[in-house]
Motif scaffolding. Structure first.
Motif, PDB file in Angstrom:
ATOM      1  N   GLU A 139       0.681  -1.395  -0.027  1.00  0.00           N
ATOM      2  CA  GLU A 139       0.266   0.082  -0.027  1.00  0.00           C
ATOM      3  C   GLU A 139       0.827   1.311  -0.021  1.00  0.00           C
ATOM      4  O   GLU A 139       0.703   2.048  -0.673  1.00  0.00           O
ATOM      5  N   ALA A 140       1.790   1.348   0.740  1.00  0.00           N
ATOM      6  CA  ALA A 140       2.684   2.432   1.037  1.00  0.00           C
ATOM      7  C   ALA A 140       3.426   2.633  -0.338  1.00  0.00           C
ATOM      8  O   ALA A 140       3.454   3.734  -1.069  1.00  0.00           O
ATOM      9  N   SER A 141       4.115   1.691  -0.900  1.00  0.00           N
ATOM     10  CA  SER A 141       4.743   1.849  -2.132  1.00  0.00           C
ATOM     11  C   SER A 141       4.109   2.148  -3.269  1.00  0.00           C
ATOM     12  O   SER A 141       4.266   3.213  -4.245  1.00  0.00           O
ATOM     13  N   ARG A 142       3.037   1.469  -3.461  1.00  0.00           N
ATOM     14  CA  ARG A 142       2.006   1.771  -4.722  1.00  0.00           C
ATOM     15  C   ARG A 142       1.567   2.856  -4.678  1.00  0.00           C
ATOM     16  O   ARG A 142       1.322   3.541  -5.657  1.00  0.00           O
ATOM     17  N   VAL A 212      15.406  -9.995  -8.285  1.00  0.00           N
ATOM     18  CA  VAL A 212      14.374  -9.121  -7.604  1.00  0.00           C
ATOM     19  C   VAL A 212      14.285  -7.847  -8.158  1.00  0.00           C
ATOM     20  O   VAL A 212      13.068  -7.185  -8.664  1.00  0.00           O
ATOM     21  N   LEU A 213      15.561  -7.403  -8.423  1.00  0.00           N
ATOM     22  CA  LEU A 213      15.423  -5.571  -8.989  1.00  0.00           C
ATOM     23  C   LEU A 213      15.001  -5.615 -10.428  1.00  0.00           C
ATOM     24  O   LEU A 213      14.228  -4.514 -10.755  1.00  0.00           O
ATOM     25  N   GLY A 214      15.161  -6.762 -10.988  1.00  0.00           N
ATOM     26  CA  GLY A 214      14.906  -6.835 -12.346  1.00  0.00           C
ATOM     27  C   GLY A 214      13.407  -6.750 -12.663  1.00  0.00           C
ATOM     28  O   GLY A 214      12.965  -5.989 -13.491  1.00  0.00           O
ATOM     29  N   ILE A 215      12.842  -7.839 -11.983  1.00  0.00           N
ATOM     30  CA  ILE A 215      11.280  -7.726 -11.978  1.00  0.00           C
ATOM     31  C   ILE A 215      10.571  -6.539 -11.650  1.00  0.00           C
ATOM     32  O   ILE A 215       9.772  -6.142 -12.152  1.00  0.00           O
ATOM     33  N   MET A 216      11.089  -5.955 -10.295  1.00  0.00           N
ATOM     34  CA  MET A 216      10.358  -4.673 -10.082  1.00  0.00           C
ATOM     35  C   MET A 216      10.690  -3.573 -10.963  1.00  0.00           C
ATOM     36  O   MET A 216       9.873  -2.821 -11.407  1.00  0.00           O
ATOM     37  N   GLY A 217      11.960  -3.576 -11.666  1.00  0.00           N
ATOM     38  CA  GLY A 217      11.939  -2.450 -12.469  1.00  0.00           C
ATOM     39  C   GLY A 217      11.245  -2.738 -13.559  1.00  0.00           C
ATOM     40  O   GLY A 217      10.732  -1.585 -14.349  1.00  0.00           O
ATOM     41  N   GLY A 229      -1.370   2.284 -12.452  1.00  0.00           N
ATOM     42  CA  GLY A 229      -0.584   2.065 -11.419  1.00  0.00           C
ATOM     43  C   GLY A 229      -0.589   0.550 -10.674  1.00  0.00           C
ATOM     44  O   GLY A 229       0.277   0.330  -9.750  1.00  0.00           O
ATOM     45  N   THR A 230      -1.581   0.037 -10.997  1.00  0.00           N
ATOM     46  CA  THR A 230      -1.871  -1.285 -10.591  1.00  0.00           C
ATOM     47  C   THR A 230      -0.663  -2.419 -11.039  1.00  0.00           C
ATOM     48  O   THR A 230      -0.644  -3.437 -10.547  1.00  0.00           O
ATOM     49  N   GLU A 231      -0.005  -2.018 -12.144  1.00  0.00           N
ATOM     50  CA  GLU A 231       1.038  -2.969 -12.563  1.00  0.00           C
ATOM     51  C   GLU A 231       2.282  -2.944 -11.836  1.00  0.00           C
ATOM     52  O   GLU A 231       3.050  -3.641 -11.739  1.00  0.00           O
ATOM     53  N   ILE A 232       2.438  -1.854 -10.811  1.00  0.00           N
ATOM     54  CA  ILE A 232       3.604  -1.929 -10.068  1.00  0.00           C
ATOM     55  C   ILE A 232       3.807  -2.841  -8.892  1.00  0.00           C
ATOM     56  O   ILE A 232       2.518  -3.101  -8.371  1.00  0.00           O
ATOM     57  N   ARG A 233       4.844  -3.438  -8.830  1.00  0.00           N
ATOM     58  CA  ARG A 233       4.818  -4.413  -7.978  1.00  0.00           C
ATOM     59  C   ARG A 233       6.128  -3.964  -6.773  1.00  0.00           C
ATOM     60  O   ARG A 233       7.326  -3.385  -7.169  1.00  0.00           O
ATOM     61  N   ASP A 234       5.779  -4.430  -5.635  1.00  0.00           N
ATOM     62  CA  ASP A 234       6.902  -4.483  -4.610  1.00  0.00           C
ATOM     63  C   ASP A 234       7.628  -5.617  -4.548  1.00  0.00           C
ATOM     64  O   ASP A 234       7.675  -6.387  -5.205  1.00  0.00           O
ATOM     65  N   THR A 235       8.250  -5.784  -3.317  1.00  0.00           N
ATOM     66  CA  THR A 235       8.941  -6.936  -2.768  1.00  0.00           C
ATOM     67  C   THR A 235       8.033  -8.102  -2.905  1.00  0.00           C
ATOM     68  O   THR A 235       8.139  -9.156  -3.565  1.00  0.00           O
ATOM     69  N   GLU A 236       6.813  -8.040  -2.347  1.00  0.00           N
ATOM     70  CA  GLU A 236       5.874  -8.988  -2.081  1.00  0.00           C
ATOM     71  C   GLU A 236       5.538  -9.280  -3.684  1.00  0.00           C
ATOM     72  O   GLU A 236       5.143 -10.738  -3.939  1.00  0.00           O
ATOM     73  N   GLY A 237       5.094  -8.221  -4.480  1.00  0.00           N
ATOM     74  CA  GLY A 237       4.614  -8.815  -5.898  1.00  0.00           C
ATOM     75  C   GLY A 237       5.633  -9.443  -6.631  1.00  0.00           C
ATOM     76  O   GLY A 237       5.125 -10.244  -7.485  1.00  0.00           O
TER      77      GLY A 237
END
Length: 276
Positions: A139-142, A212-217, A229-237
């Motif tokens: 929630e915070a990052s997204r 991990v960084l590649g997937i997030m990026g 914005g719903t496509e953004i992923r944090d570590t959990e995503g």
């Protein structure tokens, strides 16, 4: 007459030695956090946690529930700030002698970016220690990136953030398989077998972080491309994306993060800190 000579032999602490000591605490704290994160992700891959992959809040909650957990959180926050200080010294004081060429400035920019990322992590650890809770990391990052996405030029900025994360991923993978990371650990006290073991730990650990960084990026960049914005992923995503490929895929990356945590503990004990 001997007292002045004795006093002259005493090495008084300096800002440089203090920063180096603080950076070593930072390495240890990063190792500890990755051990917890990788351990929780490994349990998710094995089905011990059901299908729930860990988020940022759960990592800090796990630390908080350990013996002396509240104190551990404060130590993690303070230690991470030491790592941030060291990264900023690398970036702005050029302690690694990268120079002002395009490549040198790019590497120094990566040091600064890395410091800012861990500064954010230190903020969350301190906030958890102070208030005893955090908003869910997703929630915070997204929400922050989603808000940014819909501001003027927001798509461009979020796209750049995605590209920076992808670049950081490439740097991690390059460091892993070129052996560049091997100059950060003082291996002189090691036996030949220990030296090889630590080297391979670094390879596996940096590779896992790169994934991990590649997937997030990638997801961040695609969110900017689609203004979604719903496509953004944090570590959990990111872990969820790996789990969708198969529990074994998540398990391999999770174990890699555990190994990276162990590698950082070795670096904390036997560091090479240049330039100060």
């Amino acid at each position: 007459m001997e007292a002045p000579a004795v006093l002259a032999e005493i090495e008084l602490p300096t800002p440089a030695t203090g920063l180096k000591a603080w950076a070593r605490v930072g390495f240890a704290c990063i190792g500890f956090v990755h051990l917890v994160l990788g351990g929780l992700a490994t349990m998710a891959a094995l089905g011990v946690r059901g299908s729930n992959t860990p988020n940022q809040q759960e990592v800090f909650q796990t630390i908080q529930h350990m013996p002396l957990g509240q104190l551990l959180l404060w130590l993690v926050a303070a230690g991470l700030l030491g790592y941030v200080a060291w990264r900023l010294a690398q970036a702005f004081l050029d302690t690694e002698s990268k120079g002002t060429t395009v490549l040198g400035m790019a590497v120094r920019g990566f040091y600064c970016f890395s410091g800012l990322l861990y500064g954010l992590l230190a903020y969350y650890a301190g906030k958890m220690a102070w208030y005893g809770h955090l908003p869910r990391s997703s929630e915070a990052s997204r929400s922050a990136l989603q808000n940014l996405l819909h501001r003027p030029h927001g798509q461009t900025v979020v796209g750049i953030i995605g590209l920076v994360l992808l670049s950081a991923s490439g740097i991690q993978l390059f460091r892993a398989w070129s052996g560049k990371f091997d100059t950060d650990v003082n291996s002189r006290p090691f036996t030949s077998l220990q030296r090889r073991l630590v080297y391979h730990m670094g390879q596996v650990g940096y590779s896992a972080r790169g994934v991990v960084l590649g997937i997030m990026g990638y997801f961040c960049f695609m969110a900017a491309q689609h203004a979604n914005g719903t496509e953004i992923r944090d570590t959990e995503g990111c872990f969820n994306a790996l789990q969708a490929m198969g529990p074994h895929v998540l398990g391999v990356v999770a174990l890699g993060l555990v190994i990276y945590g162990l590698y950082m503990l070795v670096q904390a004990r036997f560091p090479i800190l240049r330039g100060l």
